[in-house]
Design a protein around this motif. Structure first.
Motif, short mmCIF file in Angstrom:
data_model
loop_
_atom_site.label_atom_id
_atom_site.label_comp_id
_atom_site.label_asym_id
_atom_site.label_seq_id
_atom_site.Cartn_x
_atom_site.Cartn_y
_atom_site.Cartn_z
N LEU A 4 55.24 46.08 -6.45
CA LEU A 4 55.06 45.08 -7.42
C LEU A 4 56.14 44.51 -7.95
N VAL A 5 56.09 43.34 -7.80
CA VAL A 5 57.36 42.35 -8.25
C VAL A 5 57.02 41.70 -9.66
N VAL A 6 57.68 41.86 -10.40
CA VAL A 6 57.89 41.79 -12.08
C VAL A 6 58.47 40.01 -12.12
N GLY A 7 57.60 39.34 -12.75
CA GLY A 7 58.43 37.79 -13.03
C GLY A 7 57.16 36.84 -12.69
N SER A 8 57.72 35.66 -12.96
CA SER A 8 56.66 34.49 -12.52
C SER A 8 57.48 32.98 -12.23
N GLY A 9 58.80 33.55 -11.86
CA GLY A 9 59.47 32.13 -11.32
C GLY A 9 59.62 31.57 -9.87
N GLY A 10 60.70 30.89 -9.60
CA GLY A 10 60.85 30.60 -8.31
C GLY A 10 61.50 31.63 -7.57
N ARG A 11 62.49 32.31 -8.40
CA ARG A 11 63.14 33.73 -7.67
C ARG A 11 61.82 34.59 -7.32
N GLU A 12 60.85 34.95 -8.16
CA GLU A 12 59.93 35.85 -7.68
C GLU A 12 59.01 35.24 -6.76
N HIS A 13 58.70 34.19 -6.59
CA HIS A 13 58.16 33.39 -5.63
C HIS A 13 58.83 33.94 -4.07
N ALA A 14 60.15 33.63 -4.25
CA ALA A 14 60.97 33.66 -3.06
C ALA A 14 60.97 35.38 -2.63
N LEU A 15 61.14 36.00 -3.80
CA LEU A 15 61.17 37.64 -3.47
C LEU A 15 59.91 38.09 -2.79
N CYS A 43 48.00 38.62 -8.26
CA CYS A 43 48.89 38.41 -9.24
C CYS A 43 47.90 39.10 -10.47
N VAL A 44 48.82 39.77 -11.16
CA VAL A 44 48.36 40.59 -12.34
C VAL A 44 48.87 40.04 -13.79
N ALA A 45 47.78 39.64 -14.49
CA ALA A 45 48.03 39.23 -15.89
C ALA A 45 48.77 40.22 -17.03
N ILE A 46 50.02 40.28 -16.45
CA ILE A 46 50.77 41.34 -17.39
C ILE A 46 52.15 40.39 -17.52
N GLY A 47 52.57 40.24 -18.58
CA GLY A 47 53.98 39.41 -18.94
C GLY A 47 54.95 40.38 -18.49
N ALA A 48 56.24 39.75 -18.21
CA ALA A 48 57.40 40.34 -17.42
C ALA A 48 57.84 41.06 -18.55
N GLU A 49 57.97 40.86 -19.85
CA GLU A 49 58.51 41.91 -20.78
C GLU A 49 57.46 42.85 -21.35
N ASP A 50 56.49 42.76 -20.99
CA ASP A 50 55.43 43.92 -21.39
C ASP A 50 55.68 45.12 -20.73
N VAL A 51 56.87 45.88 -21.16
CA VAL A 51 57.26 47.02 -20.24
C VAL A 51 56.04 48.12 -20.35
N ASP A 52 55.41 48.59 -21.48
CA ASP A 52 54.55 49.45 -21.37
C ASP A 52 53.19 49.03 -20.24
N GLY A 53 52.90 47.67 -20.39
CA GLY A 53 51.73 47.33 -19.67
C GLY A 53 51.94 47.36 -18.18
N ILE A 54 53.27 47.02 -17.86
CA ILE A 54 53.63 47.04 -16.38
C ILE A 54 53.66 48.56 -16.10
N LEU A 55 54.15 49.45 -16.85
CA LEU A 55 54.04 50.90 -16.46
C LEU A 55 52.74 51.37 -16.39
N ARG A 56 51.97 50.93 -17.22
CA ARG A 56 50.57 51.70 -17.05
C ARG A 56 49.88 51.10 -15.82
N PHE A 57 49.99 49.73 -15.49
CA PHE A 57 49.59 49.30 -14.11
C PHE A 57 50.18 49.81 -12.97
#
Length: 428
Positions: A4-15, A43-57
């Protein structure tokens, strides 16, 4: 592995683009991702700073490894929470991420461990800060202590400009809690360069240099942005200077963080200024540290990365990093950022971008998405910085020509870019 990669920018697309090519990667997710990332990851509709949501996923989907792109979730402790749940994660702990989360903490650490940087002082009182400015004169630099989305730094050319920046942060509260304390520091005059190293808690392995272009307009004019383009490697950082950066800046910082009980794992991104010493020779000094890949520098690094990126990131997390984990293509890479009209101020949104397939067909070119979303069969611009048109070639000059060839195939009247990305390297 499920990654799982967290983020939505050009950096994350490259990663995502680089990780997808690893034989270790069976399934790739990105939260929240963008229209370009959707072509290589789920793609998963969870914001990058939704720490609990990412942990749950991550728990629900038996994710094996999480790669955190932006600084926000790192400072919020996402890696700590994932690791506590038994999920491997790439990036520093919240304690180590304070290196980027607090400029005051960073400056104190560098001073304590003898890392070359600009002289400075920390302030919470506006009058005291102004007295310091009067004592040292202009030009001088005023920085909000905390994360201010790249907007918290003022290079003041006059004392009045410095006073206004001090009042904006400490009296007007423009940056909220991030500006409740400021750092006022010496202005360093030289050539800026970005330097990256992978760190596994104890060992630091140099990645590569890159040079970003912060100003919005050609010839480095206009307001500063999140970055309008980059290239790698940066010729200003010679092999001798790179060895010096590792010896005098990166390694003492890594040792210092470990000694403070904050061992650093992840990517250490040094914003450096190459100044002239008393003998006229170049000297590297530390402007700042970031605790993640730069954007748009990451796009150029991933384009040049020859080794298995996923294996290298895992070795950083596992504490098993070796120099041979990082191999590079000899080619240069250059990234041109296409932004929405009005950026870095109020910019146009939801305009359609065409010609992406044609741009990607240029030899050596890849279009990384930053602020985009899919709308049926259309791609719409949703952010300020929208695309990172990246190309590789034997030289920076040739990479520049290919990148602009790809740019010119993109049909997006509401977008713009600088036409001089890479000018320093080409001039050299």
């Amino acid at each position: 592995m499920k990654v799982l990669v967290v983020g939505s920018g050009g950096r994350e697309h490259a990663l995502c683009w680089a990780i997808k090519r690893s034989p270790l990667c069976d399934r790739l997710y990105c939260a929240p991702g963008n229209a370009g990332i959707a072509e290589v990851a789920e793609c998963v509709a969870i914001g990058a700073e939704d720490v609990d949501g990412i942990l749950r996923f991550a728990k629900d989907n038996a994710i094996d490894f999480v790669v955190v792109g932006p600084e926000g979730p790192l400072v919020l402790g996402l890696v700590d929470k994932l690791e506590a749940a038994g999920i491997k994660a790439f990036g520093p702990s919240a304690a180590a991420a304070e290196l980027e989360g607090s400029k005051g903490f960073m400056k104190d650490l560098l001073a304590k461990y003898g890392v070359p940087t600009a002289f400075y002082q920390r302030f919470t009182d506006a009058d005291a800060a102004k007295a310091y400015v009067r004592q040292h004169g202009a030009p001088i630099v005023v920085k909000a202590d905390g994360l201010a989305a790249g907007k918290g730094v003022t290079v003041a050319r006059s004392e009045e400009e410095a006073f206004a920046a001090i009042d904006e942060a400490l009296v007007g509260g423009r940056f909220g809690s991030a500006g409740a304390e400021i750092v006022v520091e010496e202005f360093l005059d030289g050539e800026e360069v970005s330097f990256f190293a992978l760190v596994d808690g104890a060992t630091a392995v140099p990645l590569a240099s890159a040079q970003d272009h912060k100003a919005v307009g050609d010839g480095d004019t206009g307001p500063n942005t999140g970055g309008m383009g980059a290239y790698s490697p940066a010729p200003v950082l010679t092999p001798d200077l790179e060895a010096r950066v590792m010896r005098e800046i990166v390694e003492p910082t890594v040792r210092g963080l470990a000694a403070e009980g904050r061992p650093f794992k992840g990517v250490l991104f040094g914003g450096l200024m190459i100044v002239r010493g008393a003998d006229g020779k170049p000297v590297p000094k530390t402007l700042e540290f970031n605790v993640r890949f730069g954007d748009p520098e990451c796009q150029t690094l991933m384009a040049r990365f020859k080794s298995d990126v996923l294996a290298a990131l895992l070795a950083s997390r596992d504490g098993t990093l070796k120099p041979e984990d990082v191999q590079w293509h000899d080619a240069a890479a250059l990234c041109v950022v296409m932004a929405a009209q009005g950026y870095p101020g109020d910019y146009l949104k939801n305009t359609e971008i065409r010609g992406l397939t044609e741009a990607n067909a240029v030899e050596g070119a890849t279009v990384f998405h930053a602020g985009t979303k899919a709308d049926g069969g259309r791609v719409l611009a949703t952010g300020g910085r929208v695309l990172g048109v990246t190309a590789t070639a034997p030289t920076v000059r040739e990479a520049q020509a290919r990148a602009y060839q790809a740019v010119d195939r993109i049909q997006w009247p509401e977008g713009f870019c600088r036409r001089d990305i890479g000018w320093r390297a080409v001039e050299r």
